[in-house]
Design a protein around this motif. Structure first.
Motif, PDB file in Angstrom:
ATOM      1  N   GLN A 165      42.631  46.719  29.754  1.00  0.00           N
ATOM      2  CA  GLN A 165      40.997  45.923  29.435  1.00  0.00           C
ATOM      3  C   GLN A 165      40.320  47.431  29.651  1.00  0.00           C
ATOM      4  OE1 GLN A 165      39.514  43.858  27.285  1.00  0.00           O
ATOM      5  NE2 GLN A 165      38.455  43.280  28.707  1.00  0.00           N
TER       6      GLN A 165
ATOM      7  N   ALA B 194      48.439  39.410  34.482  1.00  0.00           N
ATOM      8  CA  ALA B 194      47.384  39.738  34.673  1.00  0.00           C
ATOM      9  C   ALA B 194      46.476  41.237  35.429  1.00  0.00           C
ATOM     10  CB  ALA B 194      46.409  38.897  35.996  1.00  0.00           C
ATOM     11  N   VAL B 195      47.406  41.555  35.764  1.00  0.00           N
ATOM     12  CA  VAL B 195      47.632  42.774  36.433  1.00  0.00           C
ATOM     13  C   VAL B 195      47.724  43.961  35.129  1.00  0.00           C
ATOM     14  CG1 VAL B 195      48.570  44.862  37.527  1.00  0.00           C
ATOM     15  CG2 VAL B 195      48.284  42.594  38.238  1.00  0.00           C
TER      16      VAL B 195
ATOM     17  N   GLU C 116      50.048  36.149  37.465  1.00  0.00           N
ATOM     18  CA  GLU C 116      49.585  37.231  37.893  1.00  0.00           C
ATOM     19  C   GLU C 116      50.154  38.547  37.543  1.00  0.00           C
ATOM     20  OE1 GLU C 116      48.878  40.359  41.400  1.00  0.00           O
ATOM     21  OE2 GLU C 116      50.600  39.623  40.068  1.00  0.00           O
TER      22      GLU C 116
ATOM     23  N   ARG D 180      44.236  45.230  40.039  1.00  0.00           N
ATOM     24  CA  ARG D 180      44.754  44.059  40.034  1.00  0.00           C
ATOM     25  C   ARG D 180      43.532  43.816  39.000  1.00  0.00           C
ATOM     26  NH1 ARG D 180      43.756  42.215  46.467  1.00  0.00           N
ATOM     27  NH2 ARG D 180      45.455  43.309  47.942  1.00  0.00           N
ATOM     28  N   PHE D 181      42.893  42.761  39.219  1.00  0.00           N
ATOM     29  CA  PHE D 181      42.868  41.626  38.125  1.00  0.00           C
ATOM     30  C   PHE D 181      41.237  41.351  38.678  1.00  0.00           C
ATOM     31  CE2 PHE D 181      45.715  39.963  40.468  1.00  0.00           C
ATOM     32  CZ  PHE D 181      45.081  38.186  40.303  1.00  0.00           C
TER      33      PHE D 181
ATOM     34  N   HIS E  67      44.366  43.525  32.519  1.00  0.00           N
ATOM     35  CA  HIS E  67      43.679  44.202  33.480  1.00  0.00           C
ATOM     36  C   HIS E  67      43.622  45.546  33.146  1.00  0.00           C
ATOM     37  CE1 HIS E  67      39.800  45.030  36.232  1.00  0.00           C
ATOM     38  NE2 HIS E  67      40.091  46.277  36.715  1.00  0.00           N
TER      39      HIS E  67
ATOM     40  N   SER F 249      43.544  51.207  37.557  1.00  0.00           N
ATOM     41  CA  SER F 249      43.248  49.697  37.535  1.00  0.00           C
ATOM     42  C   SER F 249      43.564  49.206  38.632  1.00  0.00           C
ATOM     43  CB  SER F 249      43.981  49.275  36.151  1.00  0.00           C
ATOM     44  OG  SER F 249      44.121  47.959  36.200  1.00  0.00           O
TER      45      SER F 249
ATOM     46  N   ASN G 141      37.233  42.274  42.230  1.00  0.00           N
ATOM     47  CA  ASN G 141      39.242  42.309  42.288  1.00  0.00           C
ATOM     48  C   ASN G 141      38.814  43.971  44.103  1.00  0.00           C
ATOM     49  OD1 ASN G 141      37.157  44.301  40.203  1.00  0.00           O
ATOM     50  ND2 ASN G 141      39.452  45.329  40.119  1.00  0.00           N
TER      51      ASN G 141
ATOM     52  N   GLU H  80      40.846  38.243  34.654  1.00  0.00           N
ATOM     53  CA  GLU H  80      41.885  37.984  33.465  1.00  0.00           C
ATOM     54  C   GLU H  80      43.051  37.328  34.117  1.00  0.00           C
ATOM     55  OE1 GLU H  80      40.038  41.919  32.998  1.00  0.00           O
ATOM     56  OE2 GLU H  80      40.230  41.480  34.691  1.00  0.00           O
ATOM     57  N   TYR H  81      42.786  36.700  34.965  1.00  0.00           N
ATOM     58  CA  TYR H  81      44.504  36.184  35.257  1.00  0.00           C
ATOM     59  C   TYR H  81      44.122  34.659  34.505  1.00  0.00           C
ATOM     60  CZ  TYR H  81      47.292  32.808  37.864  1.00  0.00           C
ATOM     61  OH  TYR H  81      47.977  32.033  38.430  1.00  0.00           O
TER      62      TYR H  81
END
Length: 345
Positions: free
Chosen positions: A162, A155-156, A152, A293-294, A159, A291, A104, A297-298
């Motif tokens: 996470q 996924a953000v 998308e 993007r990712f 992340h 944090s 990322n 995780e996408y």
């Protein structure tokens, strides 16, 4: 092919452009649905996102799905007719960040619909897009193109969750209850959080968060006492997510998060930081993490959507045909009427 292009502030045009050539490792996809994100709105309304200024026509859109219509000679992972979600990020795989598992932050990333580099990186809000085969994730016929386009933003959210660490049994607060905030609530619930608090200043977005699992909502403009109660006794929240992009939101996170708790900064901060109690980060031994993007995780997001583990349909406001793209952007900009608006082809 028909192309949506932003030429500057409030200057969005539909144009015919030639189709791109196809390399042996690439796939040509007929775009079916593209979500309008906050950054797309900034490019449309202001001609820029922070320091990233439009200097040439920019095609927006990084939340996309479609159907494969042609594959390169070396492609075997997908075939014409396959329905796919499109990962908007193509990392180089060789820079120091990619090698460290932080793609990322790739130094050479190509990301849909961004003016952060020159030439600009064109997005997916067009009839066709050519991508690397690795950016195509097959989805089942049971998942609509509209819901597949949520890959998308989900996924953000995944992340961000996470980055917060274990949320099992925890009390979680999300400040900024737009689409990303709502998806973070859903991801936190999937991660085992027991209490999910959504904070915003718009009742309609808070109602949407209730529909996707928030156990409590607070309108910060109308219920300041509720926020003060969360800040009592050094804070009642285990983990908070700042998604609004305002220092007032970060201040609420700092005040409400208990000592040794975690704050995840997801929103792009702007405005005046005066009055934000930064010193409490030290006093309360808070863990503050950003944090962006990712990474993997996408693929997780598309898998969860495909298997029905997360139902994002309550967040879909309207799918608007591309011929009415100006209406779509106007609707997406109205937080009282819209959570997620998609443009369809």
């Amino acid at each position: 092919m028909l192309n949506c292009e932003i030429h500057g502030a409030l200057d969005l045009r539909l144009a015919e452009r030639p189709a791109e050539p196809l390399a042996p490792t690439q796939v040509r996809v007929a775009v079916k649905a593209v979500g309008i994100c906050g950054s797309d709105l900034h490019y449309y309304r202001h001609g820029r996102v922070g320091d990233f200024v439009i200097r040439a026509p920019l095609t927006p859109g990084h939340e996309a799905s479609g159907q494969v219509i042609e594959v390169g000679a070396q492609v075997s992972s997908v075939k014409p007719g396959d329905r796919v979600a499109l990962n908007p990020s193509r990392a180089c795989g060789v820079c120091r960040f990619c090698r460290a598992g932080a793609s990322n932050h790739c130094e050479n990333v190509h990301f849909f619909g961004s003016a952060s580099r020159w030439p600009h990186m064109q997005g997916a809000m067009r009839e066709q897009v050519v991508v690397e085969a690795t950016q195509c994730l097959a989805v089942p016929d049971t998942l609509s193109f509209e819901l597949a386009a949520f890959g998308e933003p989900l996924a953000v959210a995944l992340h961000a969750v996470q980055e917060a660490g274990s949320l099992l049994g925890k009390t979680v607060m999300v400040v900024g209850a737009g689409p990303i905030g709502a998806l973070i609530l859903m991801a936190a619930k999937l991660a085992g959080a027991s209490q999910l608090i959504a904070v915003d200043i718009v009742d309609e977005t808070l109602a949407a968060c209730t529909r996707v699992g928030a156990t409590r909502t607070i309108n910060a403009a109308k219920e300041p006492d509720a926020l003060q109660a969360l800040a009592a006794d050094k804070g009642q929240v285990d983990a908070s997510f700042e998604v609004s992009g305002h220092y007032d939101g970060l201040a609420n996170c700092i005040r409400s998060t208990r000592p040794r708790g975690t704050i995840v900064q997801v929103g792009t901060l702007g405005g005046n930081s005066e009055g934000c109690p930064f010193n409490q980060i030290m006093v309360k031994s808070l863990h503050l993490v950003g944090s962006f993007r990712f990474v993997d995780e996408y693929a997780w997001a598309v898998d969860y959507l495909s298997r029905g583990l997360l139902d994002v349909s309550p967040l879909l406001t309207e799918a608007v045909p591309v011929a009415r793209v100006h209406d779509a952007f106007a609707l997406a900009a109205d937080r009282h009427r819209a959570m997620k608006v998609l443009v369809t082809f």
